[in-house]
Design a protein around this motif. Structure first.
Motif, PDB file in Angstrom:
ATOM      1  N   LEU A 108      54.792  41.718  41.822  1.00 36.37           N
ATOM      2  CA  LEU A 108      54.024  43.205  41.929  1.00 36.37           C
ATOM      3  C   LEU A 108      52.508  42.729  42.039  1.00 36.37           C
ATOM      4  O   LEU A 108      52.187  41.636  41.156  1.00 36.37           O
ATOM      5  CB  LEU A 108      54.357  44.031  40.797  1.00 36.37           C
ATOM      6  N   PRO A 109      51.717  43.409  42.434  1.00 36.40           N
ATOM      7  CA  PRO A 109      50.232  42.955  42.307  1.00 36.40           C
ATOM      8  C   PRO A 109      49.772  43.506  40.881  1.00 36.40           C
ATOM      9  O   PRO A 109      50.101  44.726  40.372  1.00 36.40           O
ATOM     10  CB  PRO A 109      49.498  43.859  43.559  1.00 36.40           C
ATOM     11  N   PHE A 110      48.596  42.776  40.255  1.00 32.19           N
ATOM     12  CA  PHE A 110      47.818  43.317  39.273  1.00 32.19           C
ATOM     13  C   PHE A 110      46.529  43.211  39.519  1.00 32.19           C
ATOM     14  O   PHE A 110      46.066  42.201  40.057  1.00 32.19           O
ATOM     15  CB  PHE A 110      48.604  42.546  38.128  1.00 32.19           C
ATOM     16  N   VAL A 111      45.735  44.006  38.917  1.00 32.80           N
ATOM     17  CA  VAL A 111      44.307  43.829  38.858  1.00 32.80           C
ATOM     18  C   VAL A 111      43.699  43.849  37.427  1.00 32.80           C
ATOM     19  O   VAL A 111      44.147  44.980  36.657  1.00 32.80           O
ATOM     20  CB  VAL A 111      43.560  44.976  39.718  1.00 32.80           C
ATOM     21  N   PHE A 112      42.820  43.177  36.828  1.00 31.39           N
ATOM     22  CA  PHE A 112      42.124  43.232  35.411  1.00 31.39           C
ATOM     23  C   PHE A 112      41.087  44.165  35.767  1.00 31.39           C
ATOM     24  O   PHE A 112      40.209  44.142  36.571  1.00 31.39           O
ATOM     25  CB  PHE A 112      41.855  41.679  34.895  1.00 31.39           C
ATOM     26  N   VAL A 113      40.947  44.924  34.578  1.00 25.12           N
ATOM     27  CA  VAL A 113      39.916  45.872  34.656  1.00 25.12           C
ATOM     28  C   VAL A 113      38.835  45.588  33.306  1.00 25.12           C
ATOM     29  O   VAL A 113      39.314  45.836  32.258  1.00 25.12           O
ATOM     30  CB  VAL A 113      40.099  47.329  34.294  1.00 25.12           C
ATOM     31  N   PRO A 114      37.536  44.924  33.530  1.00 25.78           N
ATOM     32  CA  PRO A 114      36.881  44.521  32.248  1.00 25.78           C
ATOM     33  C   PRO A 114      36.190  45.871  31.601  1.00 25.78           C
ATOM     34  O   PRO A 114      36.209  46.907  32.387  1.00 25.78           O
ATOM     35  CB  PRO A 114      35.901  43.586  32.902  1.00 25.78           C
ATOM     36  N   ALA A 115      35.363  45.609  30.875  1.00 23.91           N
ATOM     37  CA  ALA A 115      34.683  46.686  30.021  1.00 23.91           C
ATOM     38  C   ALA A 115      33.322  46.352  29.587  1.00 23.91           C
ATOM     39  O   ALA A 115      32.431  47.371  29.384  1.00 23.91           O
ATOM     40  CB  ALA A 115      35.270  47.141  28.675  1.00 23.91           C
ATOM     41  N   GLY A 116      33.079  45.055  29.736  1.00 21.76           N
ATOM     42  CA  GLY A 116      31.536  44.592  29.718  1.00 21.76           C
ATOM     43  C   GLY A 116      31.075  44.087  28.296  1.00 21.76           C
ATOM     44  O   GLY A 116      31.627  44.499  27.322  1.00 21.76           O
ATOM     45  N   PRO A 117      29.927  43.338  28.404  1.00 26.10           N
ATOM     46  CA  PRO A 117      29.408  42.934  27.022  1.00 26.10           C
ATOM     47  C   PRO A 117      28.520  44.170  26.621  1.00 26.10           C
ATOM     48  O   PRO A 117      28.116  44.849  27.329  1.00 26.10           O
ATOM     49  CB  PRO A 117      28.449  41.804  27.411  1.00 26.10           C
ATOM     50  N   MET A 118      28.255  43.847  25.040  1.00 21.26           N
ATOM     51  CA  MET A 118      27.209  44.822  24.555  1.00 21.26           C
ATOM     52  C   MET A 118      25.784  44.329  24.678  1.00 21.26           C
ATOM     53  O   MET A 118      25.640  43.312  25.269  1.00 21.26           O
ATOM     54  CB  MET A 118      27.481  44.669  22.993  1.00 21.26           C
ATOM     55  N   GLU A 123      50.506  49.798  47.590  1.00 22.20           N
ATOM     56  CA  GLU A 123      51.059  50.391  48.975  1.00 22.20           C
ATOM     57  C   GLU A 123      51.364  49.647  50.114  1.00 22.20           C
ATOM     58  O   GLU A 123      52.048  49.763  50.868  1.00 22.20           O
ATOM     59  CB  GLU A 123      49.905  51.549  49.552  1.00 22.20           C
ATOM     60  N   ALA A 124      50.679  48.407  50.224  1.00 25.27           N
ATOM     61  CA  ALA A 124      50.814  47.483  51.221  1.00 25.27           C
ATOM     62  C   ALA A 124      52.117  47.004  51.418  1.00 25.27           C
ATOM     63  O   ALA A 124      52.799  46.712  52.637  1.00 25.27           O
ATOM     64  CB  ALA A 124      49.999  46.258  51.236  1.00 25.27           C
ATOM     65  N   LYS A 125      52.765  46.632  50.290  1.00 28.70           N
ATOM     66  CA  LYS A 125      54.263  46.095  50.246  1.00 28.70           C
ATOM     67  C   LYS A 125      54.433  45.092  51.283  1.00 28.70           C
ATOM     68  O   LYS A 125      55.560  44.968  52.129  1.00 28.70           O
ATOM     69  CB  LYS A 125      55.237  46.968  50.292  1.00 28.70           C
ATOM     70  N   LYS A 126      53.549  44.094  51.234  1.00 29.03           N
ATOM     71  CA  LYS A 126      53.345  42.823  52.375  1.00 29.03           C
ATOM     72  C   LYS A 126      54.017  41.656  51.554  1.00 29.03           C
ATOM     73  O   LYS A 126      53.853  40.469  52.112  1.00 29.03           O
ATOM     74  CB  LYS A 126      52.261  42.800  52.852  1.00 29.03           C
ATOM     75  N   GLY A 127      54.917  41.790  50.488  1.00 33.68           N
ATOM     76  CA  GLY A 127      55.303  40.539  49.912  1.00 33.68           C
ATOM     77  C   GLY A 127      54.078  39.668  49.245  1.00 33.68           C
ATOM     78  O   GLY A 127      54.374  38.618  49.027  1.00 33.68           O
ATOM     79  N   VAL A 128      53.222  40.382  48.867  1.00 40.46           N
ATOM     80  CA  VAL A 128      51.777  39.657  48.234  1.00 40.46           C
ATOM     81  C   VAL A 128      51.471  40.315  46.901  1.00 40.46           C
ATOM     82  O   VAL A 128      51.398  41.471  46.830  1.00 40.46           O
ATOM     83  CB  VAL A 128      50.433  39.750  49.188  1.00 40.46           C
ATOM     84  N   GLY A 129      52.091  39.432  45.856  1.00 40.79           N
ATOM     85  CA  GLY A 129      51.956  39.873  44.391  1.00 40.79           C
ATOM     86  C   GLY A 129      51.016  39.041  43.584  1.00 40.79           C
ATOM     87  O   GLY A 129      50.424  38.055  44.255  1.00 40.79           O
ATOM     88  N   LEU A 130      51.306  39.150  42.405  1.00 47.21           N
ATOM     89  CA  LEU A 130      50.527  38.198  41.574  1.00 47.21           C
ATOM     90  C   LEU A 130      50.898  36.934  41.639  1.00 47.21           C
ATOM     91  O   LEU A 130      50.174  35.831  41.404  1.00 47.21           O
ATOM     92  CB  LEU A 130      50.783  38.486  40.097  1.00 47.21           C
ATOM     93  N   ALA A 131      52.376  36.417  41.933  1.00 48.56           N
ATOM     94  CA  ALA A 131      52.919  35.302  42.358  1.00 48.56           C
ATOM     95  C   ALA A 131      52.452  34.536  43.619  1.00 48.56           C
ATOM     96  O   ALA A 131      52.057  33.278  43.315  1.00 48.56           O
ATOM     97  CB  ALA A 131      54.370  35.352  42.474  1.00 48.56           C
TER      98      ALA A 131
END
Length: 603
Positions: A172-182, A271-279
């Motif tokens: 599966l694909p994954f994306v990290f979501v940061p929150a930023g520095p003080m 949605e792409a389902k092109k066999g491109v995930g985190l691996a």
């Protein structure tokens, strides 16, 4: 053109990892071959999964092809960096819906604050929290109703743990979501000065607390370049987080636009389902890019553990020797506290990670042809985001850094080699954040003073017993012994002695904080004392040579006499404050050079 030495190092990692990488990818292919998750669920399974959803969401989830994004969050109020994730959850869920998908909070993972546990019993559980986070991520994704994931995490063990857990679902694909520095509080130099004044008894606890509270004062990541902010750099270097997204403060308009863009991106990838995930994204090349980023920016020594463990989770066998050899060709392009005076906000304003990526690509010192969350190629990650006319856009990094005291071009680096040194010698392997140590302090030859508890060193300091040249050897601090705590609270006292003109250094099988610097410290000594490493035989008065420039950690003792010594047995690890819960991990954990992981490899 890619640097020939980089090509050579990469090739040997590929060769070393052939069997383990093939085993990992076979596992990923088996999950991919099983097809999309939800069609395989029984009606009862699916009804449970969507019971709490709105009627509109339920209708969507029952449609074929509708993507469901699992959110794994490390939100808690104890970590200032993670506090913004509370509000971000609903905002990101709505952004996913607007992008045509559905999102569910899949699970939460624990998130320790090393700033709170520093020098406390909880620090002995800190490193192992990475494994707990990885397993909790696996549990969150195990419901098997998701087509992709968003990962909410920033700080020390949390990003590596989330990534290791997600790698297990690499189809599966994954994306990290940061929150930023003080926002910037007092300068890091002023903060360090007050800490040393407290160590010398010149100011009291009230003044120290006021200083610390001015430094750590609001939601957002701590602003020094420790492990948390090194995590953010690494994710951009690996193409797993939107370009330039790491260091916009919480509440910044660009930050909000980036959250929407991350949501749209994970929907498109799912949605792409092109066999491109985190691996396909976490490969030998991308892992090496992460290591190169660490060296080029003088990042946290903790990543000599974390990057190795992340690689191992994907079947890639990275070693400290690879770090050492890369360090010979990777120049130091950034000086951010504790390697300099600037904080990450100033680093960001000067060009940040995108500028570093641009320069490394120009020098052939990064792998450009890698799969990322934006598609094939790392070049887009040399761009910085901005909101122009209400629309998020990316702009190429400028030709020159905003401040040459913080960032440098590749033909004018702060030093020609990387910010980390790897040691070899009679005491084993070790690492040092050499970029934080002035050249005149990088060679120390002095007698050992041996401690088996960090508090004993502080007692000796307060008693005036350390007013001389010495190398402090603090052992039985490795992962098997007591979970490998950070020994950051020793830095002010050792720094005072160094400022007095004494030659001082630290040798330990424990860790130092990503914020530690100034005093030369050969850390992560492997094999550790609890595994019978040579460090367990060191005695008071033994002469030790620490040579950071040449990577030498030698014990100047007759070899035959040394071998006859009986190793110290160390101290009994207390089982209070929850430490008993981690005794199984201490028994299973591998060496620091292997990432200090409890997980089995892919061989």
């Amino acid at each position: 053109m890619t640097h020939p030495r980089l090509v050579e190092i990469t090739a040997r990692v590929h060769k070393r990892s052939e069997k383990s990488r093939a085993a990992y990818l076979a596992n990923i292919q088996a999950m991919r071959d099983a097809g999309p998750a939800r069609p395989h669920l029984s009606c009862g399974n699916l009804a449970h999964a969507i019971a709490a959803c709105s009627e509109a969401e339920k209708e969507k989830m029952m449609k074929e092809g509708m993507v469901n994004i699992g959110i794994v969050s490390a939100y808690n109020d104890m970590l200032s960096a993670h506090q913004p994730y509370h509000a971000k959850l609903d905002e990101v869920k709505n952004a996913v819906i607007n992008a045509g998908g559905v999102a569910q909070m899949a699970g939460g993972v624990p998130a320790m604050c090393d700033g709170v546990t520093q020098g406390q019993p909880g620090m002995e559980m800190s490193l192992f929290s990475r494994e707990v986070i990885a397993m909790a991520t696996g549990i969150a994704m195990s419901h098997n109703v998701f087509d992709g994931g968003l990962l909410f995490g920033i700080c020390d063990k949390i990003v590596p743990g989330l990534l290791i857990g997600a790698i297990a679902f690499g189809h599966l694909p994954f994306v990290f979501v940061p929150a930023g520095p003080m926002p910037t509080g007092i300068s890091n130099g002023e903060k360090a000065k007050v800490r040393q004044q407290f160590a010398k008894g010149e100011v009291g606890r009230e003044e120290l607390l006021q200083s610390e509270s001015r430094a750590y004062h609001s939601p957002g990541t701590c602003t020094f370049y420790g492990t948390a902010n090194s995590n953010q750099m690494m994710l951009e270097m690996m193409g797993l987080q939107l370009p330039g997204s790491s260091f916009f403060a919480p509440g910044d308009g660009v930050r909000e636009a980036l959250d929407v863009a991350a949501s749209e991106r994970i929907v498109a990838l799912s949605e792409a389902k092109k066999g491109v995930g985190l691996a396909e994204m976490v490969t030998v090349e991308s892992v090496i890019n992460g290591a190169i980023g660490l060296l080029a920016t003088g990042g946290s020594t903790n990543h000599t553990l974390h990057i190795v463990a992340i690689a191992a989770a994907a079947g890639i066998q990275l070693t400290w020797r690879d770090f050492a050899d890369l360090s010979e060709i990777i120049p130091l392009l950034a000086r951010v506290y504790p390697n300099g005076t600037a904080d990450v906000n100033a680093f960001h304003e000067a060009g940040g990670t995108p500028f570093v990526i641009r320069e490394l690509l120009a020098g052939g010192l990064l792998h450009e042809d890698v799969e990322t969350i934006l598609g094939r190629g790392l070049r887009p990650f040399s761009e910085m985001p901005a909101v122009v006319g209400g629309k998020l856009t990316w702009r190429l990094s400028p030709d020159q850094p905003g401040d040459e005291m913080i960032l440098r071009k590749i033909d004018k680096p702060f030093q020609p080699t990387g910010g980390l040194a790897v040691f070899n010698g009679a005491l084993g392997e070790a690492v040092m954040k050499v970029s934080a140590v002035k050249p005149e302090h990088r060679f120390v030859e002095a007698p050992a003073i041996v401690f088996e508890d960090q508090d004993d060193l502080l007692k000796a300091y307060k008693a005036g017993e350390l007013e001389r040249d010495f190398i402090a050897v603090i052992r039985f601090q490795g992962p098997k012994s007591n979970g490998m705590p950070e020994l950051h609270k020793l830095t002010p006292s050792l720094g005072v002695l160094q400022d007095k003109g004494f030659k001082v250094a630290l040798v330990t099988d424990g860790r130092m904080s990503g914020a530690s610097g100034k005093v030369p410290a050969a850390i992560h000594v492997t094999p550790e004392a609890a595994n019978g490493g040579p460090i367990a035989r060191v005695q008071h008065g033994d002469m030790i040579r620490l040579d950071a420039e040449n990577g030498i950690l030698e014990l100047l003792v007759d070899k035959e006499e040394f071998e006859k010594r009986t190793p110290s047995g160390g101290l009994q690890t207390p089982e209070t404050f929850g430490r008993n819960l981690f005794s199984g991990m201490r028994a299973l954990v591998g060496p620091a050079s292997g990432g200090a992981s409890v997980f089995a490899g892919w061989e």
